[in-house]
Motif scaffolding. Structure first.
Motif, PDB file in Angstrom:
ATOM      1  N   LEU A 356      34.712  32.211  42.421  1.00  0.00           N
ATOM      2  CA  LEU A 356      35.071  32.100  43.830  1.00  0.00           C
ATOM      3  C   LEU A 356      34.215  33.031  44.684  1.00  0.00           C
ATOM      4  N   LEU A 357      34.018  34.270  44.203  1.00  0.00           N
ATOM      5  CA  LEU A 357      33.198  35.234  44.936  1.00  0.00           C
ATOM      6  C   LEU A 357      31.754  34.761  45.035  1.00  0.00           C
ATOM      7  N   ALA A 358      31.236  34.248  43.922  1.00  0.00           N
ATOM      8  CA  ALA A 358      29.853  33.760  43.913  1.00  0.00           C
ATOM      9  C   ALA A 358      29.683  32.593  44.879  1.00  0.00           C
ATOM     10  N   THR A 359      30.654  31.700  44.902  1.00  0.00           N
ATOM     11  CA  THR A 359      30.590  30.543  45.799  1.00  0.00           C
ATOM     12  C   THR A 359      30.602  30.994  47.254  1.00  0.00           C
ATOM     13  N   ALA A 360      31.478  31.940  47.576  1.00  0.00           N
ATOM     14  CA  ALA A 360      31.569  32.451  48.944  1.00  0.00           C
ATOM     15  C   ALA A 360      30.257  33.092  49.379  1.00  0.00           C
ATOM     16  N   ALA A 361      29.637  33.863  48.485  1.00  0.00           N
ATOM     17  CA  ALA A 361      28.379  34.547  48.816  1.00  0.00           C
ATOM     18  C   ALA A 361      27.245  33.550  49.005  1.00  0.00           C
ATOM     19  N   LEU A 362      27.120  32.608  48.074  1.00  0.00           N
ATOM     20  CA  LEU A 362      26.006  31.663  48.117  1.00  0.00           C
ATOM     21  C   LEU A 362      26.095  30.701  49.303  1.00  0.00           C
ATOM     22  N   THR A 363      27.318  30.408  49.738  1.00  0.00           N
ATOM     23  CA  THR A 363      27.497  29.472  50.852  1.00  0.00           C
ATOM     24  C   THR A 363      27.613  30.190  52.191  1.00  0.00           C
ATOM     25  N   TYR A 367      23.298  34.125  53.931  1.00  0.00           N
ATOM     26  CA  TYR A 367      22.785  34.394  52.586  1.00  0.00           C
ATOM     27  C   TYR A 367      21.266  34.508  52.584  1.00  0.00           C
ATOM     28  N   LYS A 368      20.587  33.532  53.191  1.00  0.00           N
ATOM     29  CA  LYS A 368      19.123  33.520  53.178  1.00  0.00           C
ATOM     30  C   LYS A 368      18.564  34.726  53.905  1.00  0.00           C
ATOM     31  N   GLN A 369      19.177  35.086  55.018  1.00  0.00           N
ATOM     32  CA  GLN A 369      18.723  36.244  55.789  1.00  0.00           C
ATOM     33  C   GLN A 369      18.853  37.533  54.980  1.00  0.00           C
ATOM     34  N   LYS A 370      19.956  37.667  54.270  1.00  0.00           N
ATOM     35  CA  LYS A 370      20.169  38.875  53.468  1.00  0.00           C
ATOM     36  C   LYS A 370      19.189  38.933  52.294  1.00  0.00           C
ATOM     37  N   GLN A 371      18.887  37.771  51.719  1.00  0.00           N
ATOM     38  CA  GLN A 371      17.927  37.769  50.606  1.00  0.00           C
ATOM     39  C   GLN A 371      16.532  38.162  51.100  1.00  0.00           C
ATOM     40  N   ILE A 372      16.135  37.671  52.267  1.00  0.00           N
ATOM     41  CA  ILE A 372      14.826  38.018  52.835  1.00  0.00           C
ATOM     42  C   ILE A 372      14.750  39.516  53.102  1.00  0.00           C
ATOM     43  N   HIS A 373      15.830  40.063  53.637  1.00  0.00           N
ATOM     44  CA  HIS A 373      15.876  41.514  53.891  1.00  0.00           C
ATOM     45  C   HIS A 373      15.750  42.295  52.585  1.00  0.00           C
ATOM     46  N   LEU A 374      16.428  41.827  51.525  1.00  0.00           N
ATOM     47  CA  LEU A 374      16.342  42.494  50.224  1.00  0.00           C
ATOM     48  C   LEU A 374      14.908  42.457  49.706  1.00  0.00           C
ATOM     49  N   LEU A 375      14.262  41.307  49.769  1.00  0.00           N
ATOM     50  CA  LEU A 375      12.898  41.191  49.266  1.00  0.00           C
ATOM     51  C   LEU A 375      11.932  42.074  50.054  1.00  0.00           C
TER      52      LEU A 375
END
Length: 477
Positions: A356-363, A367-375
Motif C-alpha cells: 500500500l505504501l509503495a503504491t501511494a508513493a509511486l502514484t 513522484y517524478k519531481q522527487k526522483q529528479i531532485h534525488l538524481l
C-alpha cells in the motif's frame, strides 16, 4: 585444538577437516592466519602425514584455506559466504541456516552504532536523501477492502502500476509476461534459486559480486562460479568455458551500476551475452535494482533484448530505503504462475502494508519531481567524491560511474591482506573490502551517497592517514 577422537568411526581426515572449519567459524583461526606445516600437524594430531594432506586438500576444494608453495597454508581471505560445508555438517546447519558471519563484518557492525563513524558500507541511501512522500490516512475498513485486491502474485493496483512504469520508463516487454511482487529483491533471487536449481547445481555470476557476500548459498548447496569482468562487463569467453566445463544452470547479472564495482555493462556486451545464453539455452537473472538511480538514460536491458530468456528483478528498496521491502520478478507468465505457487508453499507472503505504501508513493503526483531532485543530489555527491579522490590518483584508482550507489577503489601498489583493511575500521571508516565479494583483497566498495558535504574533509583526512600507513610497507618496482 589439534586433537581428534580416534575412537570415533568418522574418517580421521574428515575429523581434521571439520575441526579446522569449526575453528575458523568460531574465530580461533582468522582469515590470513597461517596453519602449522604438514609434518607438525601430523605430529599434533598423531596421524600419518598423508591423512593431513588429504584433509588440507579437502579444505582447499571447499574454499576454506589456500596453499601456495613458499608461503605455506593459510586461512582463505575471500568469499567467506560461498565456502562449502562437509556433508556431515549439514545436520548441524539445520538449526541455523546461515553460516557464521564474516568476522570483518561482525566487527564493522559493532562500530555502526558508535558516534563519529562514517558509514560508507551500508547499501542504502542516507535518510536525508530518501524521498519524503505523504501517505493518505486509511481506516481498517479500507484495509479490509484493499485486501480483497490481493492476488497470489501480489497487490493488483501495485502490479498494474509497476507493469505500466516498466513498459513506459524502461521499455520492458510485458506482452506474455507477468509480475510477481516479493518482499525485496533478495527474496526474489532466493525464490528463483530454490525453484530453478537443485543442490549441487552451478550458478555463474560476475566476479566480484555481492552474491559472494551471502552465506545462504553455501547452506543451499549451490556452487557460485565467478566470471571475471573487464571494462565492458562480464567476460564472454570465460563464461562460455564455464558453461561447457561446469554445466552452469543459471546466470546472474547486475548490468546497471553493478554491486560492488559500480560498472555499467556496454550495449555490445549485453548483446553478446544474450546471444551466448540463447546458444546454450541458459536462463539469465537480470538484477536491475539500481535502475531508478541512473544519471542518464539507461541502456536497453537484457530483458528487452531477450524477453523469454531473462527473468528481470527490480526493487524499491534502493529508492525508498530498506524499510519498504518491495521487489518484483518480471518473467514469462507460466514461470510466474509456478513461482507464485512455490512462494505460497514456502509461506513467504508479501505483507499488504508495504505494498500500500509503495503504491501511494509511486502514484504520487510529485513522484517524478522527487526522483529528479534525488538524481541531482546524487550527481552532486558523485562529482564531489571524484574531486576528493584526485590527490590520491597515484595510490587509488576507480572507474567513473553512471549512477547507482557505489565507487570501487583499487590500491595500486603492493598486495594487501585482510589485516591492512583493519586500518579503515581503526579510522572509523566503514567500507566493504573486496574480500567480501571475491578472492581479491586489493579493492574496496564505497557508498558515496552516504558522504555528506560536511563529512568530505573528515573522510579525506582519514583516507590520507590510511594511505600513508599502507605506503610505508609498499615495495615499489
Amino acid at each position: 585444538m589439534w586433537k581428534i577422537n580416534k575412537q570415533d568411526k568418522t574418517p580421521l581426515y574428515q575429523q581434521i577437516t571439520s575441526q579446522i572449519i569449526q575453528a575458523i567459524q568460531q574465530g580461533q583461526l582468522m582469515p590470513g592466519d597461517k596453519l602449522p606445516p604438514e609434518r607438525q600437524l601430523s605430529q599434533l594430531y598423531g596421524v600419518n602425514r598423508s591423512t593431513v594432506v588429504r584433509a588440507l586438500e579437502e579444505l582447499v576444494s571447499l574454499g576454506w584455506i589456500t596453499r601456495k608453495q613458499g608461503s605455506g597454508t593459510r586461512v582463505a581471505q575471500g568469499r567467506w559466504g560461498s565456502r562449502q560445508l562437509l556433508m556431515n555438517q549439514w545436520r548441524a546447519l539445520l538449526s541455523s541456516p546461515f553460516l557464521k558471519e564474516d568476522p570483518y563484518v561482525s566487527e564493522l557492525k559493532k562500530k555502526q552504532t558508535q558516534i563519529g563513524t562514517i558509514d560508507l558500507y551500508t547499501g542504502d541511501l542516507p535518510e536525508e536523501l530518501i524521498p519524503d512522500f505523504e501517505f493518505p490516512a486509511i481506516t481498517w475498513e479500507q484495509v479490509l477492502y484493499e485486501e480483497k485486491k490481493i492476488h497470489p502474485t501480489g497487490y493488483l493496483p501495485l502490479k498494474k502500476h509497476l507493469l505500466n512504469h516498466l513498459a513506459e520508463e524502461f521499455h520492458l516487454p510485458i506482452t506474455g509476461q507477468d509480475l510477481l511482487i516479493t518482499s525485496g529483491s533478495t527474496q526474489g533471487i532466493f525464490l528463483l534459486i530454490q525453484v530453478l536449481l537443485d543442490t549441487g547445481s552451478y550458478m555463474a555470476t560476475e566476479d566480484p559480486s555481492f552474491l559472494f557476500a551471502l552465506p545462504l548459498f553455501a547452506s543451499l548447496g549451490i556452487h557460485l562460479v565467478g566470471i571475471k569482468q573487464d571494462e565492458e562487463g562480464i567476460d564472454c569467453h570465460e563464461l562460455e568455458q564455464a558453461i561447457q566445463t561446469k554445466k552452469i544452470k543459471l546466470l546472474y547479472l547486475n548490468p546497471n551500476h553493478q554491486n560492488p564495482t559500480g560498472k555499467t555493462m556496454s550495449l555490445a556486451r549485453r548483446k553478446a551475452i544474450v546471444a551466448l545464453c540463447e546458444k546454450y539455452h541458459l536462463p539469465i537473472i537480470e538484477d536491475d535494482v539500481f535502475s531508478e538511480l541512473g544519471f542518464d538514460e539507461t541502456l536497453p536491458s537484457l530483458k528487452s533484448l531477450a524477453p523469454d530468456q531473462v527473468i528481470y528483478v527490480g526493487s524499491l528498496s534502493k529508492l525508498f530505503g530498506s524499510t519498504i521491502k518491495i521487489g518484483w520478478l518480471l518473467a514469462p507468465q507460466t514461470l510466474i504462475t509456478s513461482l507464485a505457487s512455490a512462494k505460497k508453499r514456502m509461506e513467504s507472503d508479501t505483507d499488504l502494508f508495504p505494498q500500500l505504501l509503495a503504491t501511494a508513493a509511486l502514484t504520487s503526483s510529485d513522484y517524478k519531481q522527487k526522483q529528479i531532485h534525488l538524481l541531482h543530489e546524487l550527481r552532486h555527491r558523485s562529482q564531489n567524491f571524484e574531486t576528493l579522490m584526485q590527490p590520491f590518483a597515484s595510490d587509488w584508482t576507480y572507474i567513473p560511474i553512471q549512477g547507482g550507489l557505489y565507487y570501487w577503489l583499487t590500491w595500486q601498489h603492493q598486495a594487501l591482506t585482510r589485516k591492512d583493511w583493519q586500518l579503515f575500521l581503526e579510522e572509523n571508516l566503514l567500507t566493504a573490502p573486496a574480500f567480501l565479494f571475491s578472492n581479491d583483497t586489493m579493492s574496496v566498495r564505497i557508498n558515496y551517497t552516504r558522504l555528506s558535504d560536511a563529512q568530505l574533509s573528515i573522510f579525506q583526512t582519514s583516507l590520507l592517514r590510511i594511505t600513508e600507513k599502507i605506503r610505508k610497507d609498499a615495495v615499489y618496482e
